[in-house]
Every structure is written in C-alpha cells, then in structure tokens.
Design an enzyme around this catalytic site. Structure first.
Site, PDB file in Angstrom:
ATOM      1  N   TYR A 141      -2.589   5.671   2.083  1.00 17.86           N
ATOM      2  CA  TYR A 141      -2.220   4.948   0.862  1.00 17.86           C
ATOM      3  C   TYR A 141      -3.481   4.600   0.057  1.00 17.86           C
ATOM      4  O   TYR A 141      -3.619   4.972  -1.119  1.00 17.86           O
ATOM      5  CB  TYR A 141      -1.425   3.684   1.222  1.00 17.86           C
ATOM      6  CG  TYR A 141      -1.213   2.748   0.051  1.00 17.86           C
ATOM      7  CD1 TYR A 141      -0.646   3.202  -1.141  1.00 17.86           C
ATOM      8  CD2 TYR A 141      -1.586   1.407   0.137  1.00 17.86           C
ATOM      9  CE1 TYR A 141      -0.466   2.337  -2.213  1.00 17.86           C
ATOM     10  CE2 TYR A 141      -1.404   0.541  -0.928  1.00 17.86           C
ATOM     11  CZ  TYR A 141      -0.846   1.000  -2.099  1.00 17.86           C
ATOM     12  OH  TYR A 141      -0.665   0.155  -3.173  1.00 17.86           O
ATOM     13  N   ILE A 205       4.890 -12.897  13.647  1.00 15.43           N
ATOM     14  CA  ILE A 205       3.475 -13.087  13.282  1.00 15.43           C
ATOM     15  C   ILE A 205       2.643 -12.168  14.169  1.00 15.43           C
ATOM     16  O   ILE A 205       2.749 -12.231  15.399  1.00 15.43           O
ATOM     17  CB  ILE A 205       3.034 -14.558  13.479  1.00 15.43           C
ATOM     18  CG1 ILE A 205       3.883 -15.477  12.594  1.00 15.43           C
ATOM     19  CG2 ILE A 205       1.551 -14.718  13.161  1.00 15.43           C
ATOM     20  CD1 ILE A 205       3.521 -16.960  12.720  1.00 15.43           C
ATOM     21  N   ALA A 280      -2.802  -2.878  14.879  1.00 15.19           N
ATOM     22  CA  ALA A 280      -4.059  -2.111  14.761  1.00 15.19           C
ATOM     23  C   ALA A 280      -4.488  -2.063  13.306  1.00 15.19           C
ATOM     24  O   ALA A 280      -3.658  -1.863  12.412  1.00 15.19           O
ATOM     25  CB  ALA A 280      -3.837  -0.699  15.287  1.00 15.19           C
TER      26      ALA A 280
END
Ligand SMILES: NC(=O)c1ccc[n+]([C@@H]2O[C@H](COP(=O)([O-])OP(=O)(O)OC[C@H]3O[C@@H](n4cnc5c(N)ncnc54)[C@H](O)[C@@H]3O)[C@@H](O)[C@H]2O)c1
Length: 328
Positions: A141, A205, A280
C-alpha cells in the site's frame, strides 16, 4: 474551480466534495462505486459512475465538464490486504492512477491534488515525521502510493502537470451528511463505535507492552473536515509549484486505550475490549508533523480534539445505524 474528485463516493472524497461545494467550487464526482456509496455523493455534485481504467469516459469527463483540477482519492487502501494482494494495489494505485495522469495530459488538465499516505515513510526513525524523513514503505500500500508520487515528479517535468501530495495517517469523524462506512472496517474509531453500538462484540487491542504512556500504540487522528480543507487549500499552490505535505493531529497523538476511553465518555456505553498480541510491523508511535503545511499554506485544523472527532462520528453512526443503504 471545476474540480473532478476521483473516489468522491468514498469516505474522505465525499467530504472533500461537500467542502468544495460549500467553498463555491463546482465538483464532479468520478467513482466506480466499487467500494463507495451512491448515497455518499453530495447533493449539488455531478456524478459519473465509471472506473479510472475507462479511458474514454475519463477523457470525456475531463473535457466535456471543463475540469480545471483533479483531487485524486480513488485507491485501494488496506495495508493487510495489500501484503497478500500486491497485484491489486499496483493495478489500482499505480496503473489506474497513471491512466488518470495520461488522460489529464491529453485533455490539458494541469493541476492534481493527490491523497497519498504517511505509510510512505514505513517505520520512522523519529517522531513527529517530517516530509524530509526517509521514505521506506513496509507494505505494498505505502509502496504503491510512493511509486505514484515518483511518477508525479516525472509527469510534472515532462507534461507540466503540477501536484500537491498529502501524506497522512488516520482520517476520522463525520459531517452531518458524510461518514465512514467501510466493509470490512479496519479503522479504530469506527470499530470502537461499532462495539459501543453492539454491532460487534468487542475491540481487540493488539499489544499493551509498547514503550508508550499506557503500553498501547499511539496513532494520529485528523478530523475528515480538516483533512478535506487541506486538500482544497492545496489546490491554491498549483499555479506556482508542486509540493508534498504531511498532515498530522498537531500533538502527541492518542493511544488505543485513550481512544476507547474517550469513546466510552462520548457514547456513555460499555465498550468491551480484549487484549491480543502485537501485530507484526506495528510501530509503537506514528505521528506526522503538520508544520510545513501550516507554515506555507496557513492550514488551521479546527477539530483536533479527540472528543469532537468521536462525537461527530458517533452522531453520524446514530443517524445511519446501517451506514449507507447500498452497503455491499
Ligand atoms: N481513510 C484514511 O484514514 C486514509 C489515510 C491516509 C490516506 N488515505 C487515502 O485517501 C483516499 C480515500 O480514502 P477513503 O478512506 O475515503 O477510501 P474509500 O475506500 O472510502 O474511498 C475510495 C473510493 O474510490 C473508489 N475507487 C477506487 N478505485 C477506483 C477506480 N479504479 N475507479 C473509480 N473509483 C475507484 C471507490 O469506489 C471508493 O468510493 C485513498 O486514496 C486512501 O489511500 C486514507
């Protein structure tokens, strides 16, 4: 000005269109509706439903509508998806974007504001991030947006198409008419509000052991109206020069827990959370500096307070409990 807004049926594009019209400009929305919503197209804007790869319709739109500038928001923008499907991101964010530039060149349209991303910086060495910092994207992206920025430089050199590229992190908030409705939703504030509205069970979270105020990641949120105004302000420099600007919240950013706490206050609802492991590639802090655009263009964000941002998003969600009706 008569402005073509690509992606004007999407979240940010709809607000850009709204602000253009409020500012006395004329707006033509160009969107395939592949992700956007017909209901998000602002009344008062002309709407053309087509893909950027449809060169004939695009050239007709630029010349028949007397377009003087383009605000280019149409793209794919899911980081995780881009890692699994880079081809999709190169095709839409680079190849379709180049098709737009070629059509602009052919039709003599010389001004472009490009909605880039702060994902072009990758994992920054310092905070807040400035425009002069190294760009080392860590996913397709960010890479495809940066590739497009590089193309802009060469198209300016050869064809005199001036550009302003705006790099930012998280758009948030809503206006009365336009709000955020993605499927799937990957942005924290709508996810938290969906949990408040009991449309999802909980908020996960990802990690609470980062070196931050409360252990959760710090991110930058900008009200979508402030963001839209920056895009329109950037149109103003294009007769003189091209430039790249960051847009940030102007402070230290907010942790994930702070966002959830403010959302609890604003909504008065329980928002169940579940702690998960780190994801990650998630940096601890991502905050962009807006010093350059404030100094050079006089950008003055007026809705930086997180309460205001979440209040506007919550008000829109309550008015549109199922988002846009045509939601696919
Ligand atoms: N939402 C954010 O927080 C954020 C942050 C940084 C940058 N951006 C950038 O801002 C822009 C808008 O983001 P958004 O959240 O409003 O996205 P969105 O998905 O809500 O809107 C994008 C719109 O573009 C349209 N579109 C996509 N490809 C097209 C094509 N080839 N032809 C015609 N129409 C096409 C879609 O139908 C959709 O309506 C994107 O370029 C994105 O990369 C967004």
């Amino acid at each position: 000005m008569r402005v073509l807004v690509t992606g004007g049926a999407g979240y940010i594009g709809s607000v850009v269109t709204e602000e253009l019209i409020a500012g006395g400009h004329e707006a033509v929305v160009y969107d395939s509706l592949y992700k956007g919503h017909r209901e998000a197209v602002v009344p008062g804007a002309k709407f053309i439903q087509a893909d950027l790869m449809d060169g004939e319709t695009l050239r007709r739109a630029l010349s028949d509508e007397g377009i003087e500038a383009v605000i280019h928001m149409a793209a794919d923008s899911l980081v995780g998806e881009s890692v699994g499907s880079p081809a999709k991101y190169y095709r839409n964010n680079v190849i379709a974007g180049l098709a737009l530039l070629d059509a602009m060149r052919d039709c003599g349209v010389k001004r472009l504001v490009f909605s880039s991303t702060a994902a072009t910086y990758g994992e920054p060495e310092k905070q807040p991030i400035e425009e002069t910092d190294p760009t080392r994207p860590t996913n397709p992206y960010g890479e495809t947006k940066l590739t497009y920025e590089h193309a802009l430089r060469w198209y300016e050199n050869a064809y005199a198409i001036r550009y302003a590229s705006l790099r930012y992190f998280n758009a948030a908030g809503a206006t009365g008419h336009c709000g955020e409705w993605h499927n799937p939703e990957s942005h924290l504030i709508p996810i938290v509000l969906q949990a408040a509205a009991e449309k999802r069970a909980r908020v996960e979270i990802y990690g609470d052991d980062y070196p931050t105020r409360d252990g959760t990641c710090v991110r930058d949120y900008i009200h979508v109206v402030d963001l839209a105004r920056a895009h329109i302000l950037a149109l103003g420099i294009l007769d003189e020069r091209s430039s790249i600007y960051n847009l940030g919240c102007g402070g230290d950013g907010y942790t994930v827990r702070e966002v959830i706490d403010v959302a609890r206050e604003v909504t008065g609802r329980e928002i169940p959370v579940q702690m998960g492991p780190r994801r990650a590639g998630d940096p601890a802090v991502l905050v962009a500096s807006s010093a350059k655009i404030k100094r050079e263009l006089g950008w003055k964000p007026e809705r930086q307070d997180l309460h205001k941002i979440i209040e506007s998003a919550w008000a829109w969600m309550q008015k549109h409990p199922n988002g846009y009706e045509s939601q696919k």
